[in-house]
Design an enzyme around this catalytic site. Structure first.
Site, PDB file in Angstrom:
ATOM      1  N   GLY A 207      38.275  34.577  36.441  1.00 42.62           N
ATOM      2  CA  GLY A 207      38.236  34.340  37.880  1.00 42.62           C
ATOM      3  C   GLY A 207      37.686  35.548  38.607  1.00 42.62           C
ATOM      4  N   ASP A 208      38.458  36.056  39.574  1.00 44.65           N
ATOM      5  CA  ASP A 208      38.027  37.225  40.336  1.00 44.65           C
ATOM      6  C   ASP A 208      38.861  38.448  39.993  1.00 44.65           C
ATOM      7  OD1 ASP A 208      40.368  36.367  41.442  1.00 44.65           O
ATOM      8  OD2 ASP A 208      39.691  36.381  43.521  1.00 44.65           O
ATOM      9  N   GLU A 209      39.346  38.513  38.761  1.00 43.13           N
ATOM     10  CA  GLU A 209      40.165  39.633  38.308  1.00 43.13           C
ATOM     11  C   GLU A 209      39.394  40.507  37.314  1.00 43.13           C
ATOM     12  OE1 GLU A 209      44.567  37.488  38.549  1.00 43.13           O
ATOM     13  OE2 GLU A 209      43.508  37.619  36.621  1.00 43.13           O
TER      14      GLU A 209
END
Length: 302
Positions: A207-209
């Protein structure tokens, strides 16, 4: 003899025939194609001429000895073509004996497995890297952290894990589409990678991690300064067509051994600290778990 000649001519595998003294007496067209050598250039030479020129004399010598002792050998050896290029060669050698058990010939089969190796490398890379950003994935991260923890125990290094999550990323996907979101992730990955030292590592967790692994750190202040810099890098506008996209970052930090002594424990501690960061009003970077101290960092412009 006619059947053997047909096999020699038609086989896509390189075939080399040597006499009892390992002197080449015949090769087929595929051998010439693979190696670049014509028969007249290798006639009378030992097949290991291809391996001697690749700096693997010992490995090749052991292979030939095994053929003499056991009658067969199969394995990989780097080979050098006539033009000087090196390729991975898969060899099968067999000893041919007469009715009295005396060696009369050696038969060698040679395949250029360059394409196979490239495919294996691609599969291995995809298994350990994120397809979008090219960063390492969780599997590679766990492996690297494990290595760093071994080094830490032996040499007293102080590895640290920074868990970074993007803020205001979902609205970009919703407003501009997933291509824009992908562009943001790629830009963030490049900025993080460009700022790290050569022995450090940044991975995309999903994801956005993102997770940053530091092989060693000097102090909590140094980690805070790095986190501040990474936040500022992430906050810089990202050009996408005619648009200027902006995201922010929340960061949690875990250090060995204070916040974990295993890869999973360090990642979990940094993750918990990052989520604590998100729940606190104002701009902060948190160390460790919920009991850790919050340290002020620069506020990111909206």
């Amino acid at each position: 003899l006619q059947l053997a000649a047909t096999v020699m001519e038609a086989s896509p595998i390189g075939i080399v025939v040597s006499d009892a003294q390992w002197r080449i007496v015949s090769v087929n067209p595929s051998f010439e194609r693979i190696t670049g050598y014509e028969f007249d250039e290798v006639c009378g030479q030992h097949p290991w001429m291809l391996n001697q020129k690749s700096g693997v004399d010992d490995s090749a010598t052991n292979a030939w000895h095994q053929v003499d002792e056991q009658g067969r050998w199969e394995g990989e050896l780097p080979c050098r073509r006539k033009d000087g290029s090196v390729f991975p060669g898969l060899w099968v050698f067999a000893r041919v004996v007469d009715a009295h058990g005396q060696t009369v010939q050696y038969i060698g089969l040679l395949q250029d497995i360059t394409e196979r190796r490239q495919q294996e490398d691609r599969v291995r890379h995809l298994a350990m890297h994120d397809y979008l950003t090219g960063l390492g994935n969780r599997a590679l991260l766990i492996d690297r952290i494990s290595q760093e923890l071994v080094r830490a125990k032996r040499h007293g290094c102080r590895p640290a894990v920074l868990f970074l999550d993007l803020d205001r990323f979902k609205p970009i996907n919703d407003q501009f589409g997933h291509d824009a979101g992908d562009a943001v992730l790629i830009a963030v990955a490049r900025r993080l990678s460009a700022h790290l030292r050569g022995d450090d590592m940044v991975c995309r967790q999903g994801g956005d991690e993102f997770i940053v692994l530091l092989s060693n750190h000097d102090s909590a202040d140094a980690l805070l300064e790095l986190a501040r810099t990474l936040v500022e890098l992430v906050a810089e506008p990202i050009a996408y067509g005619t648009h200027s996209l902006c995201v922010a970052a929340s960061i949690g930090i875990a250090t060995y051994p204070q916040h974990g002594t295993t890869p999973e424990a360090l990642i979990r501690s940094a993750d918990q600290a990052m989520y604590l960061d998100k729940t606190v009003t104002g701009a902060h970077v948190f160390f460790g778990t919920g009991q850790a101290q919050a340290i002020a960092r620069p506020t990111v412009a909206a």
